[in-house]
Motif scaffolding. Structure first.
Motif, PDB file in Angstrom:
ATOM      1  N   PHE A 398       0.834  -1.204   0.000  1.00 40.06           N
ATOM      2  CA  PHE A 398       0.000   0.000   0.000  1.00 40.06           C
ATOM      3  C   PHE A 398       0.874   1.261   0.000  1.00 40.06           C
ATOM      4  O   PHE A 398       0.605   2.221  -0.727  1.00 40.06           O
ATOM      5  N   LYS A 399       1.927   1.217   0.808  1.00 42.21           N
ATOM      6  CA  LYS A 399       2.783   2.399   0.934  1.00 42.21           C
ATOM      7  C   LYS A 399       3.618   2.639  -0.307  1.00 42.21           C
ATOM      8  O   LYS A 399       3.939   3.794  -0.646  1.00 42.21           O
ATOM      9  N   SER A 400       3.984   1.565  -0.997  1.00 36.31           N
ATOM     10  CA  SER A 400       4.864   1.704  -2.164  1.00 36.31           C
ATOM     11  C   SER A 400       4.115   2.084  -3.431  1.00 36.31           C
ATOM     12  O   SER A 400       4.722   2.560  -4.394  1.00 36.31           O
ATOM     13  N   ASP A 401       2.786   1.864  -3.438  1.00 40.70           N
ATOM     14  CA  ASP A 401       1.993   2.172  -4.619  1.00 40.70           C
ATOM     15  C   ASP A 401       1.235   3.486  -4.382  1.00 40.70           C
ATOM     16  O   ASP A 401       0.337   3.538  -3.536  1.00 40.70           O
ATOM     17  N   PRO A 402       1.575   4.546  -5.126  1.00 38.70           N
ATOM     18  CA  PRO A 402       0.948   5.869  -4.900  1.00 38.70           C
ATOM     19  C   PRO A 402      -0.569   5.829  -5.011  1.00 38.70           C
ATOM     20  O   PRO A 402      -1.272   6.478  -4.223  1.00 38.70           O
ATOM     21  N   LYS A 403      -1.093   5.081  -5.978  1.00 38.39           N
ATOM     22  CA  LYS A 403      -2.535   5.018  -6.175  1.00 38.39           C
ATOM     23  C   LYS A 403      -3.201   4.321  -4.993  1.00 38.39           C
ATOM     24  O   LYS A 403      -4.242   4.782  -4.475  1.00 38.39           O
ATOM     25  N   ALA A 404      -2.630   3.181  -4.557  1.00 38.76           N
ATOM     26  CA  ALA A 404      -3.201   2.442  -3.429  1.00 38.76           C
ATOM     27  C   ALA A 404      -3.122   3.270  -2.152  1.00 38.76           C
ATOM     28  O   ALA A 404      -4.073   3.291  -1.350  1.00 38.76           O
ATOM     29  N   TYR A 405      -2.008   3.953  -1.965  1.00 37.65           N
ATOM     30  CA  TYR A 405      -1.834   4.767  -0.754  1.00 37.65           C
ATOM     31  C   TYR A 405      -2.819   5.935  -0.735  1.00 37.65           C
ATOM     32  O   TYR A 405      -3.348   6.311   0.312  1.00 37.65           O
ATOM     33  N   SER A 406      -3.082   6.487  -1.924  1.00 37.73           N
ATOM     34  CA  SER A 406      -4.056   7.579  -2.028  1.00 37.73           C
ATOM     35  C   SER A 406      -5.446   7.097  -1.609  1.00 37.73           C
ATOM     36  O   SER A 406      -6.189   7.815  -0.934  1.00 37.73           O
ATOM     37  N   VAL A 407      -5.798   5.876  -1.995  1.00 42.07           N
ATOM     38  CA  VAL A 407      -7.083   5.299  -1.605  1.00 42.07           C
ATOM     39  C   VAL A 407      -7.136   5.123  -0.092  1.00 42.07           C
ATOM     40  O   VAL A 407      -8.158   5.402   0.550  1.00 42.07           O
ATOM     41  N   MET A 408      -6.041   4.669   0.509  1.00 36.02           N
ATOM     42  CA  MET A 408      -5.989   4.488   1.955  1.00 36.02           C
ATOM     43  C   MET A 408      -6.148   5.816   2.689  1.00 36.02           C
ATOM     44  O   MET A 408      -6.832   5.908   3.722  1.00 36.02           O
ATOM     45  N   LEU A 409      -5.514   6.874   2.164  1.00 38.01           N
ATOM     46  CA  LEU A 409      -5.638   8.197   2.776  1.00 38.01           C
ATOM     47  C   LEU A 409      -7.086   8.687   2.742  1.00 38.01           C
ATOM     48  O   LEU A 409      -7.589   9.268   3.717  1.00 38.01           O
ATOM     49  N   GLU A 410      -7.756   8.448   1.620  1.00 37.90           N
ATOM     50  CA  GLU A 410      -9.151   8.873   1.489  1.00 37.90           C
ATOM     51  C   GLU A 410     -10.046   8.079   2.448  1.00 37.90           C
ATOM     52  O   GLU A 410     -10.949   8.636   3.083  1.00 37.90           O
ATOM     53  N   LYS A 411      -9.771   6.769   2.576  1.00 32.56           N
ATOM     54  CA  LYS A 411     -10.530   5.941   3.511  1.00 32.56           C
ATOM     55  C   LYS A 411     -10.339   6.425   4.951  1.00 32.56           C
ATOM     56  O   LYS A 411     -11.288   6.479   5.737  1.00 32.56           O
ATOM     57  N   ALA A 412      -9.092   6.757   5.294  1.00 29.19           N
ATOM     58  CA  ALA A 412      -8.790   7.222   6.648  1.00 29.19           C
ATOM     59  C   ALA A 412      -9.550   8.505   6.960  1.00 29.19           C
ATOM     60  O   ALA A 412     -10.057   8.698   8.077  1.00 29.19           O
ATOM     61  N   VAL A 414     -12.456   9.496   5.540  1.00 23.26           N
ATOM     62  CA  VAL A 414     -13.879   9.190   5.647  1.00 23.26           C
ATOM     63  C   VAL A 414     -14.191   8.479   6.961  1.00 23.26           C
ATOM     64  O   VAL A 414     -15.196   8.770   7.629  1.00 23.26           O
ATOM     65  N   GLN A 415     -13.332   7.524   7.379  1.00 20.29           N
ATOM     66  CA  GLN A 415     -13.572   6.733   8.583  1.00 20.29           C
ATOM     67  C   GLN A 415     -13.069   7.399   9.856  1.00 20.29           C
ATOM     68  O   GLN A 415     -13.268   6.873  10.954  1.00 20.29           O
ATOM     69  N   ASN A 416     -12.404   8.537   9.705  1.00 24.01           N
ATOM     70  CA  ASN A 416     -11.851   9.272  10.850  1.00 24.01           C
ATOM     71  C   ASN A 416     -10.894   8.397  11.658  1.00 24.01           C
ATOM     72  O   ASN A 416     -10.953   8.336  12.894  1.00 24.01           O
ATOM     73  N   LYS A 417     -10.012   7.701  10.934  1.00 26.88           N
ATOM     74  CA  LYS A 417      -9.003   6.856  11.547  1.00 26.88           C
ATOM     75  C   LYS A 417      -7.632   7.229  11.001  1.00 26.88           C
ATOM     76  O   LYS A 417      -7.518   7.915   9.980  1.00 26.88           O
ATOM     77  N   SER A 418      -6.609   6.751  11.663  1.00 19.82           N
ATOM     78  CA  SER A 418      -5.258   6.964  11.141  1.00 19.82           C
ATOM     79  C   SER A 418      -5.064   6.102   9.906  1.00 19.82           C
ATOM     80  O   SER A 418      -5.681   5.033   9.779  1.00 19.82           O
ATOM     81  N   VAL A 419      -4.204   6.539   9.014  1.00 20.17           N
ATOM     82  CA  VAL A 419      -3.989   5.780   7.788  1.00 20.17           C
ATOM     83  C   VAL A 419      -3.349   4.434   8.100  1.00 20.17           C
ATOM     84  O   VAL A 419      -3.612   3.437   7.412  1.00 20.17           O
ATOM     85  N   ASP A 420      -2.526   4.361   9.149  1.00 23.95           N
ATOM     86  CA  ASP A 420      -1.906   3.083   9.529  1.00 23.95           C
ATOM     87  C   ASP A 420      -2.965   2.074   9.971  1.00 23.95           C
ATOM     88  O   ASP A 420      -2.888   0.888   9.634  1.00 23.95           O
ATOM     89  N   LYS A 421      -3.968   2.558  10.722  1.00 22.73           N
ATOM     90  CA  LYS A 421      -5.046   1.688  11.186  1.00 22.73           C
ATOM     91  C   LYS A 421      -5.879   1.186  10.004  1.00 22.73           C
ATOM     92  O   LYS A 421      -6.225   0.000   9.933  1.00 22.73           O
ATOM     93  N   VAL A 422      -6.169   2.065   9.065  1.00 24.01           N
ATOM     94  CA  VAL A 422      -6.962   1.677   7.891  1.00 24.01           C
ATOM     95  C   VAL A 422      -6.206   0.656   7.055  1.00 24.01           C
ATOM     96  O   VAL A 422      -6.786  -0.334   6.585  1.00 24.01           O
ATOM     97  N   MET A 423      -4.920   0.856   6.857  1.00 22.69           N
ATOM     98  CA  MET A 423      -4.123  -0.085   6.061  1.00 22.69           C
ATOM     99  C   MET A 423      -4.058  -1.451   6.738  1.00 22.69           C
ATOM    100  O   MET A 423      -4.167  -2.489   6.070  1.00 22.69           O
ATOM    101  N   TYR A 424      -3.905  -1.450   8.064  1.00 23.30           N
ATOM    102  CA  TYR A 424      -3.855  -2.726   8.783  1.00 23.30           C
ATOM    103  C   TYR A 424      -5.190  -3.460   8.678  1.00 23.30           C
ATOM    104  O   TYR A 424      -5.223  -4.667   8.393  1.00 23.30           O
TER     105      TYR A 424
END
Length: 459
Positions: A398-412, A414-424
């Motif tokens: 997730f961290k190495s792929d800019p597109k995937a990481y961007s999706v994780m940031l957007e999820k974080a 929306v869900q009001n969570k840290s990006v690390d928590k969303v990725m896990y």
């Protein structure tokens, strides 16, 4: 009289509008709610933005329509008119069959073309999906045996399977008959030695000989008496499966009574003014012969809505220590501690059981286990630290792929969570949904060698 007609009409109109307004704002008259699932519209708040773009007016109009006084009466009157005059309904869930028998649309569709089309249009792909679940179930069954936990499938017949003679003939299903889950699983369960109860075959065999209804014309679930006798058979099956004596049901004589939930649930969904004519409704009272020397087992039920008949008709807590009901492995009923399976400590809940029953209708078998099986297989074989190690690899992707990481940031966000928590969370979810992709020994038709040793401390 004719001279005063316009005055009478004017006064009548004012009276009707006044009554509607009073009912709208006070709810003075109790009105029976409409049956079915509805999503209530919230009253919109006026802002400069929604006033300018016109959304406030639209939302307010929708809200007023849904909260108009006596709305339920008007809807029932309209539905009664459609049904009585044209035998039509706006409810797409309910289908009228011969002799006014009612069926759920999904069952009619499964009968004529198979519900596999909800998942794929390719029979070969459907076969692969069902084969994967069958193998998962066999592996989970064998792994749970090591902990003296017994899992089995209770297959419930759908109404269309037992009474096809009442199905509508003029239907619009035109696709080729696809693979049916029941046909596949029955054959595969026998080959793999999976524990299951085939109520479809039982109901077909006794259909013309029993002196009580198996299904009612106006409902989608099995009858009170049928469900009671089925559960009595389930208890006897569990005794043989687990090698322990369980309390037995004491079933009274059948008697006629007014319909109870959920015996006319399909008719209720039509929201008519007058009840439909139907055959008599028969019931039996049930008690349990308790024995102080017996230890009540713990059983989790995962399945569809047919289990409600057991809850309504059987005193389950006289038989079991607890019997939580995981509706499609999501919402939890009969358990005050939890509301959703996502709230559970999965390993702890898994090991609390003496029995696990997967209870699905023949039309719902496409969703067998509802993703319980891959998760159970994963945690029976690997501890959390092993799973987290694999999750770390996914997180690095997730961290190495800019597109995937961007999706994780957007999820974080929306869900009001840290990006690390969303990725896990996403990584663990991916592993539990398809563990074979990340653990090679879980693939194929061999029993895995790995064991989660942490589970031994929980039993």
């Amino acid at each position: 009289m004719r001279k005063n007609l316009h005055k009478i009409l004017f006064v009548s109109t004012i009276v009707v509008l006044t009554l509607l307004m009073v009912q709208t704002y006070t709810g003075l008259v109790h009105v029976k709610p409409l049956a079915g699932v509805t999503v209530e519209t919230e009253k919109p708040k006026l802002t400069f933005k929604n006033y300018v773009d016109g959304t406030f007016q639209n939302d307010l109009e929708k809200y007023c329509r849904e909260h108009c006084g006596f709305r339920e009466w008007f809807i029932r009157l309209y539905n009664q008119y459609r049904w009585s005059c044209f035998r039509e309904t706006d409810n797409t869930t309910v289908v009228r069959g011969k002799d006014n028998w009612l069926f759920e649309e999904v069952y009619v569709r499964d009968h004529y073309e198979s519900s596999m089309y909800e998942y794929t249009s390719d029979t070969a792909e459907m076969r692969e999906i069902l084969e994967t679940e069958a193998l998962r179930l066999w592996k989970v069954q064998e792994l749970l045996k090591e902990h003296n936990i017994h899992i089995f499938v209770n297959i419930t017949p759908s109404k269309d399977v037992i009474f096809p003679e009442y199905l509508p003939e003029n239907v619009s299903y035109t696709r080729p008959v696809g693979l049916r889950a029941y046909d596949f699983y029955k054959k595969r369960f026998d080959e793999l030695g999976i524990h299951y109860i085939d109520n479809v075959a039982i109901f077909k065999a006794i259909k013309d000989t029993v002196d009580y209804p198996l299904f009612y014309e106006r409902g989608t679930h099995w009858s009170n008496i049928a469900s009671v006798y089925v559960f009595d058979s389930i208890l006897r099956y569990m005794e043989a499966l687990g090698g322990r004596q369980l309390p037995h049901l004491e079933i009274g004589e059948k008697y006629q009574a007014k319909p109870r939930d959920p015996d006319k649930d399909l008719e209720n969904l039509l929201n008519l003014v007058f009840p439909m004519k139907s055959s008599p409704y028969w019931y039996v009272d049930v008690d349990v012969k308790e024995d102080s020397t017996q230890v009540k087992p713990f059983m989790t039920v995962i399945g569809d809505s047919y289990h409600w008949n057991f809850i309504f008709n059987i005193p389950l807590l006289k038989i079991f220590q607890k019997v939580p009901y995981w509706f499609y492995n999501s919402t939890i009923y009969e358990d005050d501690e939890h509301q959703n399976t996502s709230d559970l400590d999965f390993e702890k809940e898994l090991m609390r059981n003496d029995y696990i029953m997967l209870s699905y209708g023949s039309c719902s078998l496409y969703r067998l286990g509802s993703y319980f099986l891959p998760k159970a297989l994963l945690y029976l074989c690997y501890d959390q630290s092993t799973i987290d190690t694999v999750a770390d690899g996914i997180i690095q992707y997730f961290k190495s792929d800019p597109k995937a990481y961007s999706v994780m940031l957007e999820k974080a966000k929306v869900q009001n969570k840290s990006v690390d928590k969303v990725m896990y969370d996403d990584a663990v979810y991916m592993i539990t949904m398809n563990p074979e992709q990340y653990f090679e020994e879980l693939r194929g038709n061999r029993l895995p060698v790995s064991r989660n040793k942490d589970l031994n401390r929980m039993k």
